[in-house]
Design an enzyme around this catalytic site. Sequence first.
Site, PDB file in Angstrom:
ATOM      1  CG  ASP A   1      -1.866   2.970  -7.081  1.00  0.00           C
ATOM      2  OD1 ASP A   1      -2.382   2.405  -8.064  1.00  0.00           O
ATOM      3  OD2 ASP A   1      -1.684   2.397  -5.984  1.00  0.00           O
TER       4      ASP A   1
ATOM      5  CG  HIS B   1      -8.438  -2.917  -2.239  1.00  0.00           C
ATOM      6  ND1 HIS B   1      -7.596  -3.713  -1.500  1.00  0.00           N
ATOM      7  CD2 HIS B   1      -7.926  -1.663  -2.166  1.00  0.00           C
ATOM      8  CE1 HIS B   1      -6.613  -2.977  -0.996  1.00  0.00           C
ATOM      9  NE2 HIS B   1      -6.781  -1.725  -1.402  1.00  0.00           N
TER      10      HIS B   1
ATOM     11  NE  ARG C   1     -14.086   4.671   6.676  1.00  0.00           N
ATOM     12  CZ  ARG C   1     -12.975   4.487   5.959  1.00  0.00           C
ATOM     13  NH1 ARG C   1     -11.803   4.812   6.444  1.00  0.00           N
ATOM     14  NH2 ARG C   1     -13.048   3.975   4.745  1.00  0.00           N
TER      15      ARG C   1
ATOM     16  CD  GLU D   1      -2.266  -1.849  -2.289  1.00  0.00           C
ATOM     17  OE1 GLU D   1      -2.139  -1.012  -3.212  1.00  0.00           O
ATOM     18  OE2 GLU D   1      -2.812  -1.583  -1.197  1.00  0.00           O
TER      19      GLU D   1
ATOM     20  CD  GLU E   1      -2.585  -1.003  -7.553  1.00  0.00           C
ATOM     21  OE1 GLU E   1      -2.623  -0.116  -8.432  1.00  0.00           O
ATOM     22  OE2 GLU E   1      -2.361  -0.764  -6.351  1.00  0.00           O
TER      23      GLU E   1
ATOM     24  CG  ASP F   1       0.857   0.493  -4.536  1.00  0.00           C
ATOM     25  OD1 ASP F   1       1.969   0.983  -4.293  1.00  0.00           O
ATOM     26  OD2 ASP F   1      -0.203   0.944  -4.058  1.00  0.00           O
TER      27      ASP F   1
ATOM     28  NE  ARG G   1      -1.412  -3.351   2.942  1.00  0.00           N
ATOM     29  CZ  ARG G   1      -1.885  -2.776   1.853  1.00  0.00           C
ATOM     30  NH1 ARG G   1      -2.030  -1.463   1.792  1.00  0.00           N
ATOM     31  NH2 ARG G   1      -2.185  -3.497   0.797  1.00  0.00           N
TER      32      ARG G   1
ATOM     33  CD  GLN H   1      -1.478   1.941   3.425  1.00  0.00           C
ATOM     34  OE1 GLN H   1      -0.997   0.821   3.313  1.00  0.00           O
ATOM     35  NE2 GLN H   1      -2.513   2.337   2.718  1.00  0.00           N
TER      36      GLN H   1
ATOM     37  CE1 TYR I   1      -6.097   6.742   6.282  1.00  0.00           C
ATOM     38  CE2 TYR I   1      -4.879   5.873   8.158  1.00  0.00           C
ATOM     39  CZ  TYR I   1      -6.077   6.180   7.547  1.00  0.00           C
ATOM     40  OH  TYR I   1      -7.263   5.910   8.180  1.00  0.00           O
TER      41      TYR I   1
ATOM     42  CE  LYS J   1      -0.345   2.121  -0.582  1.00  0.00           C
ATOM     43  NZ  LYS J   1      -1.047   0.943  -1.144  1.00  0.00           N
TER      44      LYS J   1
ATOM     45  CB  THR K   1       5.676   0.862  -7.969  1.00  0.00           C
ATOM     46  OG1 THR K   1       5.384   1.740  -6.870  1.00  0.00           O
ATOM     47  CG2 THR K   1       4.385   0.448  -8.641  1.00  0.00           C
TER      48      THR K   1
ATOM     49  CB  THR L   1      -5.805  -3.479  -4.472  1.00  0.00           C
ATOM     50  OG1 THR L   1      -4.657  -2.781  -4.001  1.00  0.00           O
ATOM     51  CG2 THR L   1      -5.661  -4.960  -4.190  1.00  0.00           C
TER      52      THR L   1
ATOM     53  CD  GLU M   1      -8.407  -6.458  -0.188  1.00  0.00           C
ATOM     54  OE1 GLU M   1      -9.529  -6.601  -0.682  1.00  0.00           O
ATOM     55  OE2 GLU M   1      -7.401  -6.186  -0.874  1.00  0.00           O
TER      56      GLU M   1
HETATM   57 CA    CA Z   1      -2.424   0.678  -4.638  1.00  0.00          CA
END
Ligand code: CA
Length: 427
Positions: free
Chosen positions: A132, A139, A148, A202, A204, A236, A240, A243, A247, A256, A260, A363, A377
């Site tokens: 992926d 995104h 950030r 997500e 995609e 996907d 969250r 994740q 991550y 993830k 899928t 995404t 988002e």
């Molecule tokens: Ca993805």
Amino acid sequence: MSLDATHDPAARSWVPGADGHPDFPVTNLPFCLFAVADGRPRAGVAIGDRVADLPGLLADGLLPGVDEALEELLHDRLNELMALGREARTRLRHALFALFTDPAAEPHATPRLHPIAGVRLLLPCEVGDYTDFYAGIHHARRVGALFRPDSPLLPNYRHVPIAYHGRASSVVVSGTPVRRPMGQIPGPDGPRFAPSERLDHELELGIWIGPGNALGEPVSIAEAADHIAGYCLLNDWSARDIQAWEYQPLGPFLAKNFATTVSPFVVTPEALAPFRAPAMARGADDPAPLPYLLDAGDQREGGLDLVVEAHLETTAMRKAGLPPARISRGSSRDLWWTPAQMVAHHTSGGCNLRPGDLFGTGTISGEEGDSAGSLLELTEGGRRPLVLPTGETRTFLEAGDRVMLTARAERGGLRLGFGACTGEVVG
Ligand code: CA
């Protein structure tokens, strides 16, 4: 990529429902793997409201110019079809187009057509590997800003295609229920093991690989497009909360790998030839792609011009007879890297790709908030709930929610679609 008679917007077909079909007019002809009742899975091609039995048409001698030995290879999975490469695939497309536009062929081919609604649509390939990418720059920027605010895009983003190696075993076909995963959820008193409370989709595109390359022999950017057998929609699914905890430092893992979802129809590069677009424009401050990712033809027409949408249907909406609500609408032109650049980069160190391998683009989100391809988002990390037509609100997915992805293209009197990629959340 050149256009030919199979891209004629005036082309008409005798197949019921084909003319004017929003997804599957005779100029599309996507492949799929299907089965009738308990029968053996076989390759099919979608046209109008029907799926045509590909090995059946070959056995009946209805596809002149196509190698009849192919018939044996068109069962159980599409990997062998994907291995054929552009030339053989184009011959097949031309033979199918001739058959479905010739009124005299109707009585001969009709016995090999099945209503799509009456067949089982299966995962097209045995997916050997799934990767992926993260090519949706808006995104990446928006998600980065949640973590950030001062430097949303990491310094490497515009130089190197970012991806993670996903899990092939849990790639499922549209319609398969998606079980809410358990996992480690971070909290003020440390992590606990619990069902994810921040389950997301997500939006995609999926890229099916074929024929692929030998280990140690990179695919050049000039040849990379010839190693793409087709496209689909890809969801996907992402937990969250899991994740956010797991991550660092190696990227997505259990957040993830529980599911899928891909759409069942494989839309070929030939069908998409009229809907190519330039690679995403880079600004004066943006770095040019390194030479191994730079090809004039790919820059000119290596992108795709598709409108992609996500729709959400809750249990209450189904009970009230309401249609799914569209929650986002974006464009595949918002991908920083072209599919060919993904192939070239993936193989650049010598990694071998095989027929039936699967890529996700990442995404697809636009600059505007309502074009974002994930709830993360759309709800700004769960802070601004979506309000649905029933008055219900959503930050993340709840039991019974059904997510449906679509992709459509329209240009110069031609149009086509990908069918739908759906999954319902269980638990
Ligand atoms: Ca993805």
